[in-house]
Design a protein around this motif. Structure first.
Motif, mmCIF file in Angstrom:
data_model
loop_
_atom_site.group_PDB
_atom_site.id
_atom_site.type_symbol
_atom_site.label_atom_id
_atom_site.label_comp_id
_atom_site.label_asym_id
_atom_site.label_seq_id
_atom_site.Cartn_x
_atom_site.Cartn_y
_atom_site.Cartn_z
ATOM 1 N N PHE A 114 0.850 -1.186 0.000
ATOM 2 C CA PHE A 114 0.000 0.000 0.000
ATOM 3 C C PHE A 114 0.888 1.239 0.000
ATOM 4 C CE2 PHE A 114 -3.404 -2.805 1.237
ATOM 5 C CZ PHE A 114 -4.563 -2.156 0.823
ATOM 6 N N SER A 115 0.694 2.077 -1.002
ATOM 7 C CA SER A 115 1.321 3.392 -0.972
ATOM 8 C C SER A 115 0.499 4.300 -0.060
ATOM 9 C CB SER A 115 1.386 3.985 -2.381
ATOM 10 O OG SER A 115 0.072 4.198 -2.887
ATOM 11 N N THR A 141 -4.795 6.034 1.938
ATOM 12 C CA THR A 141 -5.770 7.099 2.205
ATOM 13 C C THR A 141 -7.073 6.849 1.462
ATOM 14 O OG1 THR A 141 -3.955 8.689 2.486
ATOM 15 C CG2 THR A 141 -6.155 9.593 2.090
ATOM 16 N N LEU A 142 -6.973 6.438 0.208
ATOM 17 C CA LEU A 142 -8.179 6.164 -0.575
ATOM 18 C C LEU A 142 -8.977 5.011 0.024
ATOM 19 C CD1 LEU A 142 -6.708 6.531 -4.173
ATOM 20 C CD2 LEU A 142 -8.364 8.047 -3.079
ATOM 21 N N PHE A 195 -9.163 4.210 3.179
ATOM 22 C CA PHE A 195 -9.871 4.745 4.337
ATOM 23 C C PHE A 195 -11.095 5.557 3.911
ATOM 24 C CE2 PHE A 195 -6.024 4.064 7.054
ATOM 25 C CZ PHE A 195 -6.671 3.389 8.084
ATOM 26 N N LEU A 196 -10.963 6.343 2.852
ATOM 27 C CA LEU A 196 -12.107 7.106 2.343
ATOM 28 C C LEU A 196 -13.193 6.171 1.821
ATOM 29 C CD1 LEU A 196 -10.254 9.992 0.473
ATOM 30 C CD2 LEU A 196 -11.414 10.104 2.691
ATOM 31 N N TRP A 197 -12.793 5.065 1.219
ATOM 32 C CA TRP A 197 -13.763 4.057 0.759
ATOM 33 C C TRP A 197 -14.497 3.458 1.953
ATOM 34 C CZ3 TRP A 197 -14.487 -1.218 1.446
ATOM 35 C CH2 TRP A 197 -15.323 -1.852 0.534
ATOM 36 N N MET A 198 -13.765 3.145 3.026
ATOM 37 C CA MET A 198 -14.402 2.616 4.232
ATOM 38 C C MET A 198 -15.344 3.638 4.856
ATOM 39 S SD MET A 198 -11.609 0.281 6.291
ATOM 40 C CE MET A 198 -10.330 1.531 6.366
ATOM 41 N N MET A 199 -15.029 4.918 4.736
ATOM 42 C CA MET A 199 -15.903 5.954 5.281
ATOM 43 C C MET A 199 -17.293 5.875 4.657
ATOM 44 S SD MET A 199 -15.411 10.098 5.133
ATOM 45 C CE MET A 199 -13.748 9.983 5.801
ATOM 46 N N GLY A 200 -17.335 5.681 3.348
ATOM 47 C CA GLY A 200 -18.630 5.538 2.688
ATOM 48 C C GLY A 200 -19.384 4.305 3.146
ATOM 49 N N ILE A 201 -18.663 3.185 3.346
ATOM 50 C CA ILE A 201 -19.301 1.960 3.815
ATOM 51 C C ILE A 201 -19.853 2.141 5.222
ATOM 52 C CG2 ILE A 201 -18.882 -0.449 4.433
ATOM 53 C CD1 ILE A 201 -18.974 -0.026 1.455
ATOM 54 N N GLY A 257 -13.592 4.254 -5.087
ATOM 55 C CA GLY A 257 -13.116 2.980 -5.588
ATOM 56 C C GLY A 257 -12.530 3.091 -6.984
ATOM 57 N N GLY A 258 -13.128 3.933 -7.816
ATOM 58 C CA GLY A 258 -12.588 4.138 -9.151
ATOM 59 C C GLY A 258 -11.213 4.785 -9.131
ATOM 60 N N VAL A 259 -11.014 5.728 -8.212
ATOM 61 C CA VAL A 259 -9.688 6.348 -8.073
ATOM 62 C C VAL A 259 -8.669 5.313 -7.594
ATOM 63 C CG1 VAL A 259 -8.381 8.183 -6.950
ATOM 64 C CG2 VAL A 259 -10.755 8.580 -7.601
ATOM 65 N N MET A 260 -9.087 4.385 -6.716
ATOM 66 C CA MET A 260 -8.202 3.311 -6.268
ATOM 67 C C MET A 260 -7.744 2.457 -7.449
ATOM 68 S SD MET A 260 -10.121 2.095 -2.756
ATOM 69 C CE MET A 260 -9.006 0.695 -2.531
ATOM 70 N N VAL A 261 -8.670 2.130 -8.343
ATOM 71 C CA VAL A 261 -8.316 1.350 -9.532
ATOM 72 C C VAL A 261 -7.289 2.106 -10.380
ATOM 73 C CG1 VAL A 261 -9.193 0.369 -11.680
ATOM 74 C CG2 VAL A 261 -10.508 0.123 -9.580
ATOM 75 N N HIS A 262 -7.518 3.398 -10.552
ATOM 76 C CA HIS A 262 -6.596 4.210 -11.364
ATOM 77 C C HIS A 262 -5.205 4.233 -10.745
ATOM 78 C CE1 HIS A 262 -5.170 7.445 -13.960
ATOM 79 N NE2 HIS A 262 -4.796 8.104 -12.876
ATOM 80 N N VAL A 263 -5.120 4.419 -9.439
ATOM 81 C CA VAL A 263 -3.827 4.467 -8.754
ATOM 82 C C VAL A 263 -3.103 3.130 -8.893
ATOM 83 C CG1 VAL A 263 -2.722 4.642 -6.480
ATOM 84 C CG2 VAL A 263 -4.501 6.274 -7.143
#
Length: 271
Positions: free
Chosen positions: A147-148, A153-154, A156-162, A197-203
């Motif tokens: 994990f970079s 960070t992304l 954690f932001l994804w978990m925030m939505g969940i 989640g889409g930004v995670m895929v891009h990264v």
């Protein structure tokens, strides 16, 4: 007279070729893996110096292999807790069955489901939504070996939505039928989770140092995420501008599996 031993030059198969048949379980597993083979991209070559020296990669990553596994397990636990919290409104309503009403009559099970039909429906919808988010996330992180800081960070932001989705579910059932704000918050929470989640895929596609092996998210993961975003945007716009159709805007999300099946049949190379 003893028979002649077949050789490779005589048309016989080698032991290595016979050891791994074309339809073996290993080959089938590779074909159906959520992390497709490497494909041309703008990401730095895995043979570069940053990848060749594993110690330098570990220094640049916030979480290395074993730490990444622990963090993925932690994320799974957060999702499981969020799914469990969805049942709390129904549990609170079930406590009223044992209490007597104003006329001395106790609530029956039939009365319970009749008076809480919106809560029951929201529970099943939200449970399905969270489970779909987890399945998508599980397929994605199978490719993750490190994990970079950005990916951490992304996530954690994804978990925030969940985690916020049970709150959005309660708002959806608590607001009156003519109040669209609860539905807007609900769809907005799902849209937030999908976009992150889409930004995670891009990264992950841009940084091969994150990959667990020689495989990373394929183009199908990008198309799946974009399909989710488009459908949720349509549902959000319907809920904002139409009070009548807003309550049924979530039905449009059911089109996602159909769209993805058509895409996979038309372009199987995207797997």
């Amino acid at each position: 007279m003893p028979g002649k031993t077949p050789s490779i030059s005589d048309g016989g198969e080698s032991e290595e070729a016979a050891a791994v048949p074309p339809n073996s379980d290993e080959n089938q597993e590779k074909a159906t893996s959520p992390c497709p083979p490497n494909e041309p991209s703008d990401a730095p070559s895995p043979s570069g110096p940053a990848v060749a020296n594993s110690s330098s990669v570990d220094k640049e990553m916030v979480l290395t292999y074993h730490e990444a596994e622990r963090f993925i397990t932690f994320t799974d636990a957060v999702v499981a807790i969020a799914m469990t919290l969805l049942i709390l409104p129904l549990m609170e309503a079930a406590a009223d069955i044992a209490e007597e009403g104003e006329e001395g009559e106790k609530m029956t099970v039939e009365d319970y489901f009749s008076s809480n039909k919106h809560k029951v429906g929201s529970f099943f919808i939200s449970f399905w939504v969270v489970s779909m988010f987890w399945v998508w996330h599980d397929k994605l992180v199978r490719c993750v070996g490190r994990f970079s800081r950005l990916l951490l960070t992304l996530n954690f932001l994804w978990m925030m939505g969940i985690v916020f989705l049970p709150v959005a579910t309660s708002l959806l059932t608590a607001t009156p039928d003519d109040d669209q704000l609860g539905l807007i918050v609900y769809i907005g929470t799902m849209l937030w989770t999908t976009v992150v989640g889409g930004v995670m895929v891009h990264v992950m596609r841009r940084d091969r140092r994150i990959w667990k092996g020689e495989r990373g998210p394929g183009r199908l993961a990008v198309i799946t995420n974009l399909t989710h975003v488009v459908l949720m945007l349509v549902a959000l716009l319907i809920s904002i501008f139409s009070k009548v159709a807003g309550a049924y805007s979530l039905i449009i999300l059911a089109a996602e599996p159909i769209v993805m099946k058509l895409v996979e049949r038309r372009w199987p190379e995207l797997r």
